[in-house]
Design a protein around this motif. Structure first.
Motif, PDB file in Angstrom:
ATOM      1  N   VAL A  88      34.268  35.011  45.142  1.00 38.67           N
ATOM      2  CA  VAL A  88      33.188  34.935  46.063  1.00 38.67           C
ATOM      3  C   VAL A  88      31.833  34.591  45.414  1.00 38.67           C
ATOM      4  N   GLU A  89      31.870  34.921  44.090  1.00 38.19           N
ATOM      5  CA  GLU A  89      30.645  34.601  43.255  1.00 38.19           C
ATOM      6  C   GLU A  89      30.487  33.150  42.895  1.00 38.19           C
ATOM      7  N   CYS A 101      31.971  30.720  44.613  1.00 41.06           N
ATOM      8  CA  CYS A 101      31.597  29.904  45.897  1.00 41.06           C
ATOM      9  C   CYS A 101      30.315  30.068  46.026  1.00 41.06           C
ATOM     10  N   ARG A 102      29.765  31.190  45.990  1.00 42.45           N
ATOM     11  CA  ARG A 102      28.107  31.259  46.174  1.00 42.45           C
ATOM     12  C   ARG A 102      27.364  30.459  45.341  1.00 42.45           C
ATOM     13  N   VAL A 161      34.012  42.094  51.251  1.00 44.29           N
ATOM     14  CA  VAL A 161      34.094  40.530  50.653  1.00 44.29           C
ATOM     15  C   VAL A 161      34.555  39.575  51.703  1.00 44.29           C
ATOM     16  N   GLN A 162      33.716  38.701  52.150  1.00 48.96           N
ATOM     17  CA  GLN A 162      34.175  37.873  53.412  1.00 48.96           C
ATOM     18  C   GLN A 162      34.494  36.526  52.881  1.00 48.96           C
ATOM     19  N   PHE A 163      36.003  36.451  53.048  1.00 45.73           N
ATOM     20  CA  PHE A 163      36.335  34.970  52.618  1.00 45.73           C
ATOM     21  C   PHE A 163      36.369  33.987  53.473  1.00 45.73           C
ATOM     22  N   LEU A 173      33.999  30.934  53.627  1.00 47.69           N
ATOM     23  CA  LEU A 173      34.011  30.302  52.515  1.00 47.69           C
ATOM     24  C   LEU A 173      35.152  29.409  52.532  1.00 47.69           C
TER      25      LEU A 173
END
Length: 508
Positions: A300-301, A303-304, A330-332, A335
């Motif tokens: 996630v980090e 992708c952010r 944690v929202q996949f 993304l």
């Protein structure tokens, strides 16, 4: 303009010219391809891919190198060859219609060979020369030599005619492949072609524990260096691909750049900096200790930050992984929708290690991620022996590092060996940062908690303390271990033993 010395010009003239095959990985192990305008023998048992390799060689020559080719078959008709490649993305029929490739089927009757015992290749030479000249062919494949000489019993005649064939092909200035079947104690049934050939390639297909593995080896290559090992290769929709141990090796440049772990409290354990960019990270531990959660936070980090991340899941489907990670915030899904995260879920037992590695190469080439997560590595253990697994992982890690990709791996440790930090996979020496997560008991067994500590992190200062790993609806965080949290004598003994193992490994 500087003049070239006579000595250097003579060296260039004598240097062996090579014909690139266009087959992925093969040109790497042969340092450029097959000997140009010479003959190469491809030998192997039934089903090893000899015919397909010859067709692939011609197709690549026609498409990528503007070199038309002739495929002369003594066993399969033109329609049968089309059916052979129907399941592959090889435009054989299209290239034939555009006169880039010419297919010739030669039917040899037994009486033609044995009649009067005066067998010779004149008729074949006439037909082959016409085929070569009609399209200006630079590449030729003859499949197979056993069918051509099947009825010749006189060893003297056989040897002379094989020599004539090889000499004729060289005089025609074509790069030729001749396929042959393995014999008893020799690379071909006749045992003569191997002495005349300039290059010999052995193909093999073996089955171990119900998993089939194809391998290729360069037996002989006159006038050229070449890889001498056995190399796995696979046949998929794109044709044939050889998977050599990557030449990237240990020549990657160092970097001081850092990437966040995705967990601020974990970043602090690395002096606030996180992992080293383009390094390898291993998180090992028993089931349920949060390995996948740490991997998800890292994904996630990345992708952010606008970087693409590839997540290879060997235990959960993409839908299940998305659902499970949402339970800790944690929202996949957003993304994935944006195209920043790609989740690939595969059962390791579906195919061998080579196919897993090839699929990784292809996805990396198409998706171009800056981070790759493999969860867990230990799922691959049953697909090969220890040496094969380590070889595959070495190639995987080198491939990631050579492309500047940060690799994040998880490894499952047996619950009966909680104090064993090896990760059961034997790759710790290849890893730059190693984190262990494990079960602890708080207040003398009243509550189970998770503990985390850093075994090593090359080139970076890091904390050596055991921290409590907390997973909640609000996400993931680390908190210092309370002095009384593991006050029980048994727990003190367990933690002490783990730290001792960690210190020993760090010194090593």
């Amino acid at each position: 303009m500087p003049k070239t010395s006579k000595k250097k010009r003579a060296f260039n003239r004598n240097q062996l010219h090579k014909c690139p095959t266009g087959i992925k990985g093969f040109d790497e192990i042969t340092e450029g391809g097959l000997p140009k305008n010479r003959t190469t023998l491809f030998c192997g048992n039934t089903g090893t891919g000899k015919t397909l390799l010859g067709i692939d060689f011609l197709i690549n020559g026609a498409i990528h190198y503007n070199e038309p080719g002739v495929f002369m078959s003594f066993e399969e008709t033109e329609d049968e060859l089309y059916k052979d490649v129907a399941s592959l993305n090889l435009d054989l029929q299209g290239l034939v219609s555009r006169k880039k490739i010419l297919l010739e089927y030669v039917l040899l009757e037994r009486r033609d060979i044995q009649e009067k015992g005066d067998f010779n290749l004149e008729g074949l030479f006439v037909r082959l020369e016409h085929a070569i000249d009609s399209i200006g062919a630079k590449r030729v494949v003859l499949d197979s030599i056993e069918s051509l000489f099947a009825g010749v019993t006189d060893a003297g005649i056989l040897r002379l005619e094989i020599k004539r064939l090889f000499r004729w092909l060289k005089e025609k200035q074509v790069t030729a492949i001749i396929t042959g079947e393995m014999g008893q104690g020799s690379f071909t049934r006749h045992g003569l072609e191997e002495y005349i050939s300039d290059c010999i390639i052995l193909l093999d297909n073996r089955v171990r524990e119900q998993i089939s593995t194809r391998r290729i080896r360069v037996i002989k290559y006159r006038g050229s260096n070449h890889g001498t090992n056995e190399y796995p290769f696979v046949i998929d929709k794109g044709g044939l691909s050889v998977i050599p141990i990557t030449s990237a090796g240990l020549d990657q440049p160092g970097t001081a750049k850092r990437v966040s772990t995705g967990i601020p409290s974990l970043d602090k354990l690395f002096r606030g900096a996180g992992y080293t960019r383009s390094s390898t990270v291993l998180v090992s531990g028993t089931a349920g200790t949060g390995k996948t959660s740490l991997a998800a936070a890292f994904a996630v980090e990345r992708c952010r930050r606008g970087e693409r991340c590839l997540f290879l899941s060997y235990e959960e489907s993409s839908g299940q992984l998305i659902q499970n990670m949402s339970s800790i915030g944690v929202q996949f899904e957003p993304l994935v929708t944006k195209g920043l995260l790609k989740i690939v879920s595969t059962r390791p037992s579906f195919f061998g290690l080579e196919m897993h590695l090839l699929d990784l190469y292809k996805v990396i080439a198409e998706f171009k991620p800056k981070a790759v997560i493999v969860d867990p590595l230990t799922s691959l253990i049953g697909q090969g022996n220890q040496l094969e697994i380590q070889s595959m992982l070495t190639r995987m890690i080198d491939a990631l590092k050579s492309k500047g990709i940060t690799g994040f791996f998880t490894s499952l440790v047996s619950s009966t060996e909680q104090n064993d930090t090896s990760g059961e996979i034997g790759v710790s020496s290849l890893i730059d940062t190693w984190i262990v997560v494990r079960e602890l008991e708080e207040n003398e067994g009243k509550r189970r908690i998770r503990g985390l500590y850093i075994v090593k992190s090359r080139g970076m200062g890091h904390s050596s303390d055991v921290h409590k790993l907390v997973l909640s609806d609000d996400g993931i965080r680390l908190v210092p271990m309370d002095a009384d949290a593991t006050a029980g004598p048994k727990q003190k003994e367990k933690v002490g033993k783990s730290v001792t193992v960690r210190q020993t490994l760090t010194r090593g």
